[in-house]
Design a protein around this motif. Structure first.
Motif, short mmCIF file in Angstrom:
data_model
loop_
_atom_site.label_atom_id
_atom_site.label_comp_id
_atom_site.label_asym_id
_atom_site.label_seq_id
_atom_site.Cartn_x
_atom_site.Cartn_y
_atom_site.Cartn_z
N ALA A 173 1.44 16.93 1.33
CA ALA A 173 2.27 16.77 2.54
C ALA A 173 1.34 16.66 3.90
CB ALA A 173 3.13 17.88 2.76
N TYR A 174 0.12 17.40 3.86
CA TYR A 174 -0.66 17.39 5.32
C TYR A 174 -1.44 16.09 5.12
CZ TYR A 174 -4.27 18.01 8.39
OH TYR A 174 -5.26 17.86 9.49
N ARG A 175 -1.84 15.79 4.00
CA ARG A 175 -2.53 14.36 3.72
C ARG A 175 -1.77 13.30 4.32
NH1 ARG A 175 -5.99 11.72 -1.01
NH2 ARG A 175 -4.90 9.74 -0.81
N LEU A 178 -1.36 13.26 7.91
CA LEU A 178 -2.67 12.74 8.71
C LEU A 178 -3.02 11.34 8.36
CD1 LEU A 178 -5.22 14.13 9.84
CD2 LEU A 178 -6.44 14.10 7.62
N VAL A 179 -2.47 10.85 7.48
CA VAL A 179 -2.80 9.34 7.07
C VAL A 179 -1.85 8.61 8.01
CG1 VAL A 179 -2.56 7.38 5.42
CG2 VAL A 179 -3.67 9.52 4.66
N ALA A 183 -3.68 5.86 10.37
CA ALA A 183 -3.60 4.66 10.04
C ALA A 183 -3.61 3.55 11.28
CB ALA A 183 -2.55 4.37 9.00
N PRO A 184 -2.33 3.88 12.30
CA PRO A 184 -2.25 3.18 13.31
C PRO A 184 -3.62 3.17 14.27
CG PRO A 184 -0.66 4.72 13.37
CD PRO A 184 -1.68 4.93 12.38
N ARG A 185 -4.50 4.12 14.16
CA ARG A 185 -5.61 4.24 14.94
C ARG A 185 -7.03 3.95 14.33
NH1 ARG A 185 -1.70 7.99 15.76
NH2 ARG A 185 -0.97 8.32 18.02
N ARG A 199 -9.27 6.70 0.48
CA ARG A 199 -9.57 7.58 -0.78
C ARG A 199 -9.58 9.08 -0.52
NH1 ARG A 199 -12.21 4.04 -4.82
NH2 ARG A 199 -12.02 6.09 -5.84
N ASN A 200 -9.93 9.55 0.64
CA ASN A 200 -10.27 10.87 0.81
C ASN A 200 -10.01 11.46 2.31
OD1 ASN A 200 -10.67 13.73 0.16
ND2 ASN A 200 -12.94 13.24 -0.77
N PRO A 201 -8.80 11.27 2.70
CA PRO A 201 -8.59 11.36 4.08
C PRO A 201 -8.83 12.70 4.84
CG PRO A 201 -6.46 11.04 3.02
CD PRO A 201 -7.50 10.91 1.91
N LEU A 202 -8.75 14.10 3.88
CA LEU A 202 -8.99 15.15 4.67
C LEU A 202 -10.22 15.34 5.25
CD1 LEU A 202 -7.08 17.75 2.32
CD2 LEU A 202 -6.36 16.65 4.39
#
Ligand code: HAM
Length: 426
Positions: A173-175, A178-179, A183-185, A199-202
């Motif tokens: 859920a956090y992932r 965060l995405v 994403a807009p930035r 692939r690995n946003p954390l």
């Protein structure tokens, strides 16, 4: 001239002695905590790491030494030890209705950019506990670390950072959140972080790039997403650590670079080694056993980076004078006829003085030259064996580091002298 491969080092004898000492200390402590040793292969099926460590991780994406063997199978030099350890315990049925606490050590391989404290072949000592879900085990793993640092006299240089990633659902859920925020930035993120977004946003939370850090300042925070159960686990862990007197800092940005972690993660960090400050790292990975084909089994562990720990030991303690010695006693032989007897004398000393290093001269030569070799070896004592000594059955004992006259003595008396000298030095 042929050279070693970039990022792969030779550990020469003077340095290897420190390694041995550090490794023996850790091993002794792991045994005192009743962890059992496991020896694992260097090569594993590539799939073990793509499934275990995770497709989107830096390790799997760009750091593995993989090759196709003669049967056409893809195999990989292990980049870490946890996945292989889990594979072995599942394969041998050691996770059925039982708990396991094990440790392993050895070389790991990652194609990283080499620098001080970061190598392509490096050495880890890892500990893993299976079948134990409670925060008490997380605390035990941290207590093990503290015992290591104390034994090596480096505890003042290391601080413990901890965090919780929550349940797999909380983490997911956090992932997503965060995405959705990043994403807009995307355009304001550094290149690495842009790639990681999918692939690995954390891992973006680890970025040191100033622009990315600015964007992250407004990002949703992991602690807001943590489920109640993980929260309770984490707060109990902190209570136990408190009771044990183990100081720690909660770092909500600590996410770790491998995919298998759930709940608790931690790192022991130093400022004494520049940018490669993580000396030991680990956490809980409750889903990995199942992901690799076993029954659901809670698990947690860590690995110490021995290259970094050895560097830290050197930074703290420097080079002790006696630390450079290759031998304690050097046996000089004045005539080839006495080789056999000299070796027997040396054998007796080795038998009766465990821990002493006795080197017998080889290659002949004048006494003066032999004593020069004795000096170079760092030995504190020389035994000289010539005609008089052989006739009397008594070697001459010379004191190389003290202003003391030499003495011809029976071997038993030499043993007694060396033993009492050792007690006063060691
Ligand atoms: P890791 O954080 O990838 O975790 O590595 C653990 C430690 O190995 C690091 O903190 C560092 O000290 C050392 N290390 C990693 N890469 C290098 C390198 N290129 N050169 C020198 N030292 C390095 C793991 O490997 C997990 N298997 C730890 C674990 C065990 N988690 C649960 N159980």
């Amino acid at each position: 001239m042929l050279q070693s491969i970039r990022g792969m080092r030779d550990i020469l004898p003077a340095e290897a002695r420190r390694w041995r000492m550090v490794e023996d200390a850790l091993r002794g402590i792991l045994q005192a905590y009743a962890y059992e040793e496991l020896q694992l292969p260097l090569l594993e099926p590539t799939e073990l790491f793509t499934r275990g460590v995770g497709e989107g991780t830096d390790i799997v994406e760009k750091e593995m030494y993989s090759l196709t063997d003669r049967d056409g199978d893809s195999i990989t030099l292990r980049p870490e030890g946890t996945a292989g350890c889990v594979r072995a315990l599942i394969q041998h049925g050691l996770l059925f209705n039982q708990t396991q606490r094990v440790y392993y050590s050895g070389s790991m391989f990652r194609y990283e950019r080499p620098q001080k404290g970061r190598y392509r072949q490096f050495y880890q000592m890892g500990a893993e506990a299976f079948g134990l879900a409670g925060p008490d085990v997380d605390a035990e793993l941290m207590a093990l670390g503290q015992s290591f640092w104390r034994a090596l006299g480096v505890e003042g240089q290391l601080r413990l950072e901890i965090n919780t990633l929550g349940s797999p659902a909380a983490r997911a859920a956090y992932r997503d959140a965060l995405v959705a925020y990043l994403a807009p930035r995307k355009g304001s993120l550094d290149e690495d972080s842009q790639r990681r977004l999918e692939r690995n946003p954390l891992r973006i939370l680890d970025s040191k790039d100033a622009g990315t850090r600015e964007v992250l300042a407004g990002a949703p925070e992991l602690p807001e997403f943590i489920d109640a159960e993980s929260r309770a686990h984490f707060s109990r862990l902190r209570e136990v650590l408190d009771e044990l007197g183990i100081a720690c800092q909660v770092n909500p940005r600590l996410v770790r670079g491998l995919d298998y972690y759930t709940q608790t993660v931690f790192e022991w960090v130093t400022d004494a080694l520049g940018s490669q400050g993580a000396v030991c790292a680990g956490g809980r990975y409750d889903g990995l056993v199942e992901r690799l084909g076993g029954k659901p089994t809670p698990a947690a562990g860590f690995a110490v980076g021995l290259d970094r720990l050895v560097l830290l030991h050197e930074a703290v303690h420097g080079d002790p004078a006696e630390g450079l010695a290759a031998a304690d006693v050097y046996v000089c032989i004045l005539d080839d006829r006495f080789h056999g007897w000299s070796m027997k004398v040396a054998g007796k000393l080795r038998e009766q003085l465990p821990g002493f290093r006795i080197r017998v001269h080889a290659g002949g030569g004048k006494l003066k030259n032999q004593l020069k070799r004795a000096d170079q070896s760092g030995a504190r004592y020389a035994l000289v064996i010539g005609d008089d000594e052989a006739a009397a059955g008594q070697p001459t004992m010379k004191f190389l580091r003290e202003d003391r006259p030499q003495e011809q003595l029976p071997v038993e008396d030499i043993v007694t002298r060396l033993r009492s000298a050792a007690q006063s030095i060691r």
